[in-house]
Design a protein around this motif. Structure first.
Motif, PDB file in Angstrom:
ATOM      1  N   TRP A 918      44.294  34.323  38.818  1.00  0.00           N
ATOM      2  CA  TRP A 918      43.944  33.155  38.016  1.00  0.00           C
ATOM      3  C   TRP A 918      44.862  32.995  36.803  1.00  0.00           C
ATOM      4  O   TRP A 918      45.070  31.874  36.323  1.00  0.00           O
ATOM      5  CB  TRP A 918      42.476  33.196  37.586  1.00  0.00           C
ATOM      6  CG  TRP A 918      42.119  34.255  36.565  1.00  0.00           C
ATOM      7  CD1 TRP A 918      41.742  35.534  36.815  1.00  0.00           C
ATOM      8  CD2 TRP A 918      42.085  34.095  35.139  1.00  0.00           C
ATOM      9  NE1 TRP A 918      41.491  36.211  35.637  1.00  0.00           N
ATOM     10  CE2 TRP A 918      41.686  35.344  34.595  1.00  0.00           C
ATOM     11  CE3 TRP A 918      42.364  33.048  34.272  1.00  0.00           C
ATOM     12  CZ2 TRP A 918      41.555  35.556  33.222  1.00  0.00           C
ATOM     13  CZ3 TRP A 918      42.225  33.251  32.905  1.00  0.00           C
ATOM     14  CH2 TRP A 918      41.828  34.499  32.396  1.00  0.00           C
ATOM     15  N   VAL A 923      44.104  28.906  40.354  1.00  0.00           N
ATOM     16  CA  VAL A 923      43.187  28.732  41.479  1.00  0.00           C
ATOM     17  C   VAL A 923      43.106  27.242  41.782  1.00  0.00           C
ATOM     18  O   VAL A 923      42.487  26.479  41.041  1.00  0.00           O
ATOM     19  CB  VAL A 923      41.785  29.282  41.168  1.00  0.00           C
ATOM     20  CG1 VAL A 923      40.861  29.086  42.359  1.00  0.00           C
ATOM     21  CG2 VAL A 923      41.852  30.751  40.775  1.00  0.00           C
ATOM     22  N   VAL A 926      41.273  23.133  45.849  1.00  0.00           N
ATOM     23  CA  VAL A 926      40.879  23.259  47.250  1.00  0.00           C
ATOM     24  C   VAL A 926      40.327  24.644  47.560  1.00  0.00           C
ATOM     25  O   VAL A 926      39.685  24.843  48.596  1.00  0.00           O
ATOM     26  CB  VAL A 926      42.072  22.956  48.194  1.00  0.00           C
ATOM     27  CG1 VAL A 926      42.473  21.493  48.097  1.00  0.00           C
ATOM     28  CG2 VAL A 926      43.252  23.877  47.908  1.00  0.00           C
ATOM     29  N   GLU A 927      40.567  25.608  46.654  1.00  0.00           N
ATOM     30  CA  GLU A 927      40.043  26.966  46.858  1.00  0.00           C
ATOM     31  C   GLU A 927      38.825  27.237  45.979  1.00  0.00           C
ATOM     32  O   GLU A 927      38.304  28.351  45.957  1.00  0.00           O
ATOM     33  CB  GLU A 927      41.133  27.997  46.561  1.00  0.00           C
ATOM     34  CG  GLU A 927      42.333  27.919  47.504  1.00  0.00           C
ATOM     35  CD  GLU A 927      43.400  28.949  47.172  1.00  0.00           C
ATOM     36  OE1 GLU A 927      43.096  29.890  46.406  1.00  0.00           O
ATOM     37  OE2 GLU A 927      44.528  28.804  47.671  1.00  0.00           O
ATOM     38  N   LYS A 928      38.370  26.222  45.265  1.00  0.00           N
ATOM     39  CA  LYS A 928      37.225  26.389  44.365  1.00  0.00           C
ATOM     40  C   LYS A 928      36.000  26.850  45.140  1.00  0.00           C
ATOM     41  O   LYS A 928      35.652  26.272  46.171  1.00  0.00           O
ATOM     42  CB  LYS A 928      36.939  25.064  43.650  1.00  0.00           C
ATOM     43  CG  LYS A 928      35.769  25.117  42.675  1.00  0.00           C
ATOM     44  CD  LYS A 928      35.607  23.774  41.977  1.00  0.00           C
ATOM     45  CE  LYS A 928      34.410  23.782  41.031  1.00  0.00           C
ATOM     46  NZ  LYS A 928      34.248  22.493  40.316  1.00  0.00           N
ATOM     47  N   ARG A 930      35.757  29.505  46.771  1.00  0.00           N
ATOM     48  CA  ARG A 930      36.160  30.432  47.829  1.00  0.00           C
ATOM     49  C   ARG A 930      37.018  31.574  47.287  1.00  0.00           C
ATOM     50  O   ARG A 930      36.949  32.693  47.767  1.00  0.00           O
ATOM     51  CB  ARG A 930      36.951  29.687  48.911  1.00  0.00           C
ATOM     52  CG  ARG A 930      36.180  28.569  49.604  1.00  0.00           C
ATOM     53  CD  ARG A 930      37.068  27.889  50.647  1.00  0.00           C
ATOM     54  NE  ARG A 930      36.347  26.852  51.380  1.00  0.00           N
ATOM     55  CZ  ARG A 930      36.275  25.586  50.988  1.00  0.00           C
ATOM     56  NH1 ARG A 930      36.877  25.224  49.870  1.00  0.00           N
ATOM     57  NH2 ARG A 930      35.595  24.704  51.689  1.00  0.00           N
ATOM     58  N   ASN A 931      37.786  31.248  46.283  1.00  0.00           N
ATOM     59  CA  ASN A 931      38.696  32.230  45.697  1.00  0.00           C
ATOM     60  C   ASN A 931      38.515  32.204  44.184  1.00  0.00           C
ATOM     61  O   ASN A 931      38.741  31.172  43.542  1.00  0.00           O
ATOM     62  CB  ASN A 931      40.142  31.891  46.068  1.00  0.00           C
ATOM     63  CG  ASN A 931      41.148  32.802  45.364  1.00  0.00           C
ATOM     64  OD1 ASN A 931      40.800  33.897  44.919  1.00  0.00           O
ATOM     65  ND2 ASN A 931      42.374  32.332  45.257  1.00  0.00           N
TER      66      ASN A 931
END
Length: 942
Positions: A918, A923, A926-928, A930-931
């Motif tokens: 991060w 981050v 689109v990965e919010k 999930r990552n």
């Protein structure tokens, strides 16, 4: 030889144990949930029993019931809200559902009626008998008797859905839905006899103080033949139930007099579809078949269009002669002919409004329920007196409810100035409960705080302009300056804001209003409210020895001091920050006698009502708060021992540090060091600040997920020095004042070989966040900075709204924390000079900003301004925006998240740890979810 071999063998046996001890572990983020605290401690009236909760930060609490000698009587898993009965024979408590069960129900999105329910426990202290009741919604324990009342819902058994036929299941479901509307089962229990009485479909209830009567409202289910809607009273002595009022409707504000011989309540029995549903006031002395209506809507004694309020609290005077209740204008009925999507929705702001529209909207529910105090005399042909109205709408009753006067204050026509002054100027009156006469106390409005003495004989206030305490005698109508001739200031001697300093406050009153105890900076003064004759109750011991004396009325005590009372005075040594207690009899002329003083902090004392026994918690920076019982602090009995796991972790120490600032000010701060501190090593140091924090030198700080402050325990345990400097301010220079005190303190500590001057960080939240933002525009000495909810542009923030309260921010900048001392147009140079935004090109320090989109105190856009401008300048900057979160993080999952990121950030910049993803690459949206970006990004760097 054999002895030597035996000794050698014993040493060999000991080696594994010694080896297992090893160095203590640093704290990590997995420790939070199991860290415990003490809560809800109580002592019985006879002083023989105590109870307290041990609560983990997340999970199931445990309730302990013990003797004062530390013999455990009972441990109740998930016990909560426990109280002792007046006769010290029973403990009553809720039993919460298992944390895991509640969690699973939330995961499955269960409806409220399907969520796990509380149970109720009753423990007999003398016999050890434990009785439990399931599905309990609420309970009341009589104030002066061992009588208990509680509401419990019908349980829907887990097997019902699988075993019951369709029609039976439908009936069970209908019953549950009906019960949700109609109420629950009320049980009234005599704890001494164990005899219980049940009443169905109860929506509200009230026990009398003596426990001899219980009033309850019933809402009968549809088509019920056995239950009648209405208001009833159950007499525990005779076992009889007497109807007071019947019919469907809303019954509220049930109240008995102290003797349980009179009852009053409000009720509305309008048709369900009626647009207007005003309440009536009902009264019963139990000599008639039912309660009588003593005040109806639009009664001729009321103002036109007014009615008794369903939201006003009902209170009988102690002698039972007066009945206080609320009245209110009838609300404007909703126009049902309007179609929602066909009419405008807007807020109209008018410069003549008393309150800004956001303030009005925030207070909308309160204003819709606003009611005005009135009194009626049921035994005097319902004589009625309206005490409050739209002009005079805030009043305070004396503890002695028999008193003739109530104190009423008003800021009518003075409210607009609160936008820039913070508070309002008020006028105060004594209002007669017999005649309604209003006696002006201060003809000229003033910024003062008024209070009514417990017996009701005096009004007391501190006048900011005159800088003195005053009294107004109800009998003589005379105003007396109580402190003008003492030669001592009773206001904050260290005030550093451009506003009038506040008074140190009132300690307590003595019986019959004979004297009032007032605080100066160090001592307590005993003052005659009629004559103003004042004596230093602490004999000047405080000012002579820089001891700050304060008195806190024990929770279980009445609201005034008896002439024979021995007072326990809390004291703090201003220089060493140590805390302790002194003792002095109210009637004594001798100096207070010290009972204890040391490197500890104490909770508020609980004193048994009928015994000289004290209950409290005691702690310091390395000693978790535990429960103690004592009579005079000389011999303490420790009742709890929480957080034993602390011994496995590298903890920390705390010490005062002193230095002189560049302008010659004497400064103080606290330095926290790891428990395993080695002066031969060099340590990174993070400074955390918010006004003045040194009084908390002996405060226990548990590791906990942070709302955005610095977790001192976590950082110190992980090899950081943590420095918390006190800051004093020069008016108009909040930014430079931070530089003066914080930077000079850091420079002083850098003189020590064990401080690594190349690895320094700063962290602050809110006002501290502003100071972080300002500091990094003034110096490059910090290798990393963290600013939580900072203001960076005072010019854009000045006219904004604090959305949490709906008030304007102007007062904050002109008069309070921001300390500018003037308007934006009067002192634009100061607003610009103290705004970090205008100096951001100077920043070289990597900085993380937390700025949340539901922040109700600091405008969210302040953090965005800082981020976007630093980003444009190519500076290393990150913004954490927690969705739907407030000024300080509330949700535990978010607190855990920011705790991880905060330590990762400083570990990277101050310890050289690899950068998490991060920080290094970010981050993407689109990965919010999930990552989280906690892992180190492979091949990525900063």
């Amino acid at each position: 030889m054999h002895k030597l071999l035996l000794l050698f063998a014993c040493l060999i046996c000991l080696l594994p144990a010694v080896a297992q001890q090893g160095p203590k572990k640093p704290l990590d983020h997995s420790v939070y949930d199991k860290w415990e605290s003490i809560a809800n401690q109580k002592i019985s009236n006879n002083g023989k029993y105590v109870l307290y909760q041990v609560k983990p930060q997340q999970g199931d609490a445990k309730l302990y019931i013990k003797t004062a000698g530390n013999r455990t009587l009972q441990q109740i898993s998930r016990g909560d809200s426990a109280v002792f009965s007046a006769d010290s024979k029973y403990a009553v408590f809720q039993i919460k559902p298992l944390y895991k069960d509640v969690r699973q129900a939330k995961i499955k999105k269960k409806k409220p009626e399907e969520m796990p329910k509380d149970s109720l426990g009753i423990y007999a202290l003398e016999t050890g008998k434990l009785t439990k009741y399931a599905n309990v919604k609420s309970f009341q324990l009589a104030e002066k008797a061992s009588v208990l009342a509680f509401l419990a819902t019908k349980p829907l058994l887990k097997d019902d859905k699988t075993k019951a036929p369709a029609d039976t299941l439908k009936k069970l479901t209908d019953d549950l839905l009906d019960a949700k509307k109609a109420g629950a089962t009320l049980t009234v229990v005599s704890l001494q006899t164990g005899k219980a009485h049940e009443f169905a479909s109860v929506t509200d209830y009230q026990l009398s103080k003596l426990g001899n009567k219980t009033a309850f409202a019933v809402a009968a289910p549809k088509k019920s033949k056995d239950v009648t809607s209405g208001l009833f009273v159950f007499d525990l002595v005779s076992g009889n139930v007497k109807k007071q009022s019947t019919g469907k409707g809303t019954y509220k504000n049930l109240a008995f007099d102290d003797a349980g011989r009179q009852l009053a309540f409000t009720a509305e029995k309008q048709p369900e579809k009626a647009l207007l549903k005003p309440f009536s006031l009902y009264y019963s002395d139990f000599t008639q078949d039912s309660a009588t209506t003593i005040m109806r809507p639009s009664d001729k004694a009321l103002k036109t269009g007014w009615s008794p309020s369903g939201f006003g609290k009902i209170v009988f005077s102690e002698n039972g002669e007066k009945l206080f209740f609320g009245t209110a204008p009838d609300p404007i009925p909703q126009d049902t002919t309007l179609v929602e999507f066909e009419h405008a929705k807007l807020d109209v702001w008018n410069y003549k409004d008393d309150y800004l529209q956001p303030t009005q909207l925030k207070n909308l529910k309160k204003d819709l329920q606003r009611n005005y105090l009135a009194v009626i005399y049921p035994r005097q042909a319902n004589k009625f007196v309206q005490l409050e109205d739209e002009y005079l709408r805030d009043s305070y009753m004396a503890e002695n409810t028999n008193a003739e006067y109530v104190l009423a204050v008003t800021d009518t026509a003075k409210r607009i100035a609160a936008q820039w002054e913070g508070g309002t100027r008020k006028q105060a009156y004594l209002v007669s409960t017999r005649t309604g006469e209003r006696i002006a106390i201060n003809p000229k409005a003033a910024k003062s705080r008024f209070q009514l003495s417990p017996h009701g004989d005096y009004a007391l206030w501190y006048d900011d302009a005159a800088k003195a305490w005053f009294s107004f005698a109800a009998a003589t109508r005379k105003v007396t300056n109580l402190t003008g001739k003492t030669g001592v200031s009773f206001t904050d001697e260290e005030n550093d804001s451009p506003t009038e300093p506040e008074a140190y406050g009132v300690a307590a009153w003595t019986k019959d209003d004979a004297a009032v105890l007032l605080f100066d900076r160090y001592d307590i003064w005993k003052v005659n409210p009629q004559t103003g004759a004042a004596v230093n109750f602490t004999n000047g011991l405080g000012r002579a020895n820089k001891l700050i004396f304060r008195y806190r009325m024990p929770v279980e005590k009445q609201k005034f001091i008896e002439p024979k009372d021995e007072l326990l005075l809390l004291a703090q040594n201003e220089a060493s920050k140590e805390w302790g207690y002194y003792q002095k009899a109210l009637a004594s002329t001798k100096a207070p006698q010290r009972l204890t003083m040391g490197k500890f902090g104490y909770s508020q004392l609980l004193r048994a009502k009928n015994a000289d026994v004290l209950l409290y918690t005691k702690s310091n920076v390395s000693m978790s708060p535990d429960v103690y019982v004592s009579r005079d602090f000389g011999k303490e009995t420790k009742l709890s021992a929480i957080n034993a796991q602390q011994q496995d972790y590298n903890w920390f120490t705390a010490e005062l540090v002193h230095w002189t600032t560049p302008k010659g000010y004497k400064a103080t701060g606290v330095l926290y060091k790891p428990e395993n501190f080695d002066p031969a090593k060099k340590y990174p140091m993070v400074s955390y600040f918010y006004e003045k924090l040194s009084d908390g030198l002996y405060k226990y700080t548990a590791p906990a997920p942070t709302p955005s402050r610095l977790d001192i325990a976590m950082f110190a345990s992980n090899g950081y020095l943590v420095f918390t400097p006190d800051i004093s301010y020069t008016i108009g220079e909040p930014g430079p004042s931070a530089v003066e005190f914080i930077n000079s303190g850091v420079e002083e500590l850098k003189k020590n070989s064990w401080v690594d001057g190349a690895r320094l960080g700063i962290q602050g939240q809110s006002w501290g966040g502003y100071q972080v933002a300002y500091l990094i525009t003034q110096t490059n000495m910090y290798a990393a900075a963290w600013a939580g909810a900072p203001v960076v542009n005072m010019t854009s923030a000045y006219g904004g709204i604090r959305w949490e309260s709906g008030v304007s921010r102007q007062f904050q900048y002109e008069r309070t924390q921001s300390r500018i001392g003037g308007t934006l147009w009067e002192k634009p140079d100061l607003y610009i000079r103290n705004s970090p935004l205008f100096q951001l090109p100077k920043v070289q320090t990597p900085v993380v900003i937390m700025s949340n989109d539901a922040d109700g105190a600091v405008p969210w856009y302040q953090g965005i301004e800082m981020f976007t401008d630093l980003r444009r300048l190519g500076k290393p900057v990150w913004l954490l925006q927690y969705n739907g979160e407030a000024h300080n993080l509330v949700k535990r999952e978010n607190r855990k998240d920011i705790s991880i990121r905060e330590l990762q950030f400083f570990d990277h910049y101050l310890k050289g740890a690899p950068a998490p993803e991060w920080l290094s690459t970010g981050v993407p949206a689109v990965e919010k979810g999930r990552n989280w970006g906690f892992e180190t990004a492979k091949g990525a760097g900063l």
